[in-house]
Scaffold this motif. Structure first.
Motif, short mmCIF file in Angstrom:
data_model
loop_
_atom_site.label_atom_id
_atom_site.label_comp_id
_atom_site.label_asym_id
_atom_site.label_seq_id
_atom_site.Cartn_x
_atom_site.Cartn_y
_atom_site.Cartn_z
N UNK A 187 46.25 79.60 58.65
CA UNK A 187 45.28 78.73 59.31
C UNK A 187 45.64 78.41 60.76
N UNK A 188 46.81 78.81 61.23
CA UNK A 188 47.19 78.58 62.63
C UNK A 188 48.25 79.61 63.02
N UNK A 189 48.45 79.72 64.34
CA UNK A 189 49.33 80.77 64.84
C UNK A 189 49.99 80.31 66.15
N UNK A 190 51.22 80.73 66.35
CA UNK A 190 51.91 80.55 67.63
C UNK A 190 52.44 81.92 68.05
N UNK A 217 54.12 83.61 64.90
CA UNK A 217 54.40 82.68 63.80
C UNK A 217 53.07 82.22 63.21
N UNK A 218 52.92 82.39 61.90
CA UNK A 218 51.69 81.96 61.23
C UNK A 218 52.01 80.85 60.22
N UNK A 219 51.06 79.92 60.07
CA UNK A 219 51.22 78.84 59.09
C UNK A 219 49.94 78.67 58.28
N UNK A 220 50.11 78.28 57.03
CA UNK A 220 48.94 78.01 56.19
C UNK A 220 48.33 76.64 56.49
N UNK A 221 49.02 75.82 57.26
CA UNK A 221 48.47 74.52 57.68
C UNK A 221 47.93 74.63 59.09
#
Length: 645
Positions: A253-256, A272-276
């Protein structure tokens, strides 16, 4: 002369009153700004240590806009606010202020807020310095301990995980053969990752190599580090189909994104990916930008390593704890689960456990706050010293002070002996103040002094007593609401809130229910002397459909009762508190989750193979996945040998 303070307030009378009270207390006021533009000009002339910042200002820009700039320049700020709506306050909180002052304010509240802001800012600076020093040290030695460039990228990710949390990390070299230097790492547990090259990525996502190469050519990278969340992340995925594949298949749900410009030429990108959706902030960008050169040197050296690790595998590693001190953290016994929200809690624990920082554990009843506190103590340098627990809600208000600080003989009627309080008992170790929201407000003043001065005074005592105690507080209450309604001190809240750990309720990590239920079945089966293999699929479906207001504690009690009532080797029935509603929900048509379908499919294949995982005719071969991948999936889904036959 004390700290330099800038006042950003467009109301003349209020700004003037603030200036008078600050100068009276010995602060140097660098100026009064009535707009964001004027504030930036004054900051350019003389950089303040602290800023008192009104949210609503003249002009198009608000105090929240200025706060983002102050964060980038590492200047502490405290908001001055009248009653604002919830959306505005949520937006203001997202900038991570060092405090709030609600108008109209008293002089002592202003001075207390500034002291707390200075304390928190200095602590933050020290913490940032220590963690960056630890990371620099780790990065410098990675290549000497690595056997391949893939191994180095994985270790970079694990070193950064406590500070820049991710559920999926993708590293790729954009210049040259894109299939040669591309690797992904999917987090499947604490310090446990699945490493995948291009071929494995294609098998998992169902893409062909020509399709992948087309997506790769259209996947333009950012020239600078950038964060994408919410609508920005959706727009990013629409523009870059390869990221859409990653987001869709792995549920991100988000990325850096972070470009690393290598000295030998070319650019290596870490994504970097996150589910939040709310994981990444400007502070993550600031940290990674400062580490960029070290990361580029490490990756450049790694790409020179010729040996390559083939295939998809599960990797485990034990990173150094923050501050450079190894604590031997290899897992969290007693805390079951691998959902991304729980893994984020584990990351926070590893980050703060080695320090003496006060910790505030927030979460609903039954989420495991006491377990987390025990972990913090066990993984800290104080682990050989006492761990003292105090339930503030269980003590009468008249006894709390005596319980915490002790009393001298004859201090009050009934004090026939001297009593050593909990703080003295915990000296050298850790004290957990559970249900801190229940502490009477008159006692909160004394507790604040303990935090500030590191000393206590027994009831009836004549002199303060120095104590060396690490304080952990826990509550299921909304402390901000308690502060607003006058039941909890604002200065104490901000002193405690230096390092909050928010525990997710069970309904937000239902992926962990199979593993938790299996854990409790095994524990209570042994305790009752029974041989219960597991839980039926129907019961598991009921457990996952229930909302769990009592969280993990409620699940544990229900499994314990079910074990005692079960006569066979499988739990085929469970009694939930809202049984009628639950039965109706279970009988109504329901679409199974992806994880439920995956679990059923794996179980069916395992039964066909008589429980065989490895080798010819094994489940891994039929499912076309490496055996290590299948074993990891089985562990996550709570599938044991008893379920296979």
């Amino acid at each position: 002369m004390r700290d330099k303070v800038l006042i950003v307030e467009d109301q003349f009378i209020e700004a003037n009153d603030l200036q008078l009270m600050l100068e009276k207390a010995g602060y140097q006021v660098t100026g009064i700004a009535r707009s964001v533009q004027q504030a930036l000009e004054l900051i350019g002339q003389e950089k303040p240590s602290l800023v008192l910042l009104d949210i609503y200002l003249k002009g198009k820009l608000t105090g929240i806009d200025l706060a983002k700039q102050l964060r980038e320049e590492n200047i502490a700020f405290v908001y001055l606010s009248a009653n604002s709506n919830q959306d505005v306050l949520a937006e203001a909180k997202a900038t991570q202020p060092y405090g709030f002052l609600v108008k109209p304010f008293r002089e002592k509240d202003v001075l207390a807020a500034l002291e707390i802001a200075r304390y928190r800012h200095e602590h933050s600076l020290e913490s940032n310095f220590r963690r960056e020093a630890a990371l620099q040290k780790q990065l410098a030695g990675l290549n000497t301990r690595s056997v391949s460039w893939q191994d180095t990228i994985m270790k970079i990710g694990m070193a950064l995980q406590p500070y820049v949390s991710f559920d999926f990390l993708r590293g790729e070299f954009k210049d040259g053969d894109p299939t040669r230097y591309t690797r992904g790492f999917l987090r499947i547990g604490f310090n446990e990752y699945q490493s995948m090259g291009v071929s494995e990525f294609l098998v998992m996502t169902g893409l062909s190599l020509p399709d992948y190469e087309v997506l790769l050519r259209s996947d333009h990278a950012d020239p600078i580090a950038a964060v994408y969340a919410g609508r920005a992340f959706e727009e990013l995925c629409s523009r870059r189909p390869l990221k859409k594949v990653v987001a869709g298949y792995f549920g991100m749900a988000s990325c850096l994104s972070l470009p690393l410009y290598l000295s030998g030429g070319g650019t290596f990108y870490l994504s970097f990916y996150s589910r939040s959706a709310d994981t990444y902030t400007g502070e993550h960008l600031t940290l990674l930008n400062r580490l960029q050169q070290s990361l580029a040197e490490t990756v450049g050296g790694a790409l020179a390593i010729k040996e390559a690790t083939k295939g998809l595998e599960t990797l485990k590693e034990v990173p150094l704890a923050s501050g450079g001190n190894s604590t031997g953290i290899s897992g969290f016994e007693g805390i079951v689960g691998t959902s991304h929200r729980l893994l984020n809690v584990f990351d926070s624990i590893t980050q703060v456990a080695p320090l003496d920082t006060s910790v505030l554990i927030l979460g609903e009843s039954g989420t495991g706050k006491e377990r987390v506190a025990e972990c913090l103590h066990r993984l800290s340098p104080r682990k050989m010293k006492p761990f003292i627990k105090v339930n503030c809600a269980a003590l009468p208000a008249s006894l709390i002070e005596s319980e915490l600080f002790g009393h001298e003989k004859g201090a009050f009627t009934g004090a026939t002996d001297k009593r050593i309080g909990k703080f003295e008992q915990a000296s050298g170790g850790t004290i957990l103040l559970d249900e801190i929201g229940e502490m009477p407000i008159e006692l909160q003043v004394k507790w604040l002094r303990v935090l500030q001065e590191k000393e206590i005074e027994r009831i009836g005592g004549s002199a303060p007593i120095k104590v060396d105690v690490r304080v952990i507080a826990a509550t299921n209450k909304d402390l901000e609401k308690e502060v607003a309604e006058g039941r909890f001190r604002l200065d104490l809240y901000y002193r405690l809130n230096v390092f909050p750990i928010q525990l997710p309720p069970l309904r937000e990590r239902k992926d962990d229910i199979p593993a938790l239920a299996d854990h409790f079945v095994r524990y209570y089966s042994r305790k009752a002397g029974k041989n219960i293999a597991g839980i039926s699929a129907g019961v598991l479906q009921e457990l996952q459909a229930y909302r769990w207001p009592g969280n993990v504690r409620e699940l544990e009690h229900i499994i314990e009762r079910s074990v005692l009532l079960t006569k066979g080797d499988t739990i085929r029935d469970v009694i939930l508190p809202d049984q009628k509603e639950s039965k109706h929900a279970a009988s109504a048509p329901r679409v199974k989750t992806i994880l439920e379908n995956e679990r059923d499919h794996i179980l069916e294949v395992l039964k066909q193979c008589d429980g065989k995982i490895w080798g010819a005719g094994g489940a891994a071969e039929l499912l076309n996945v490496p055996p290590t991948t299948l074993q990891s999936k089985m562990k996550k889904l709570g599938i044991r040998k008893e379920h296979m036959i």
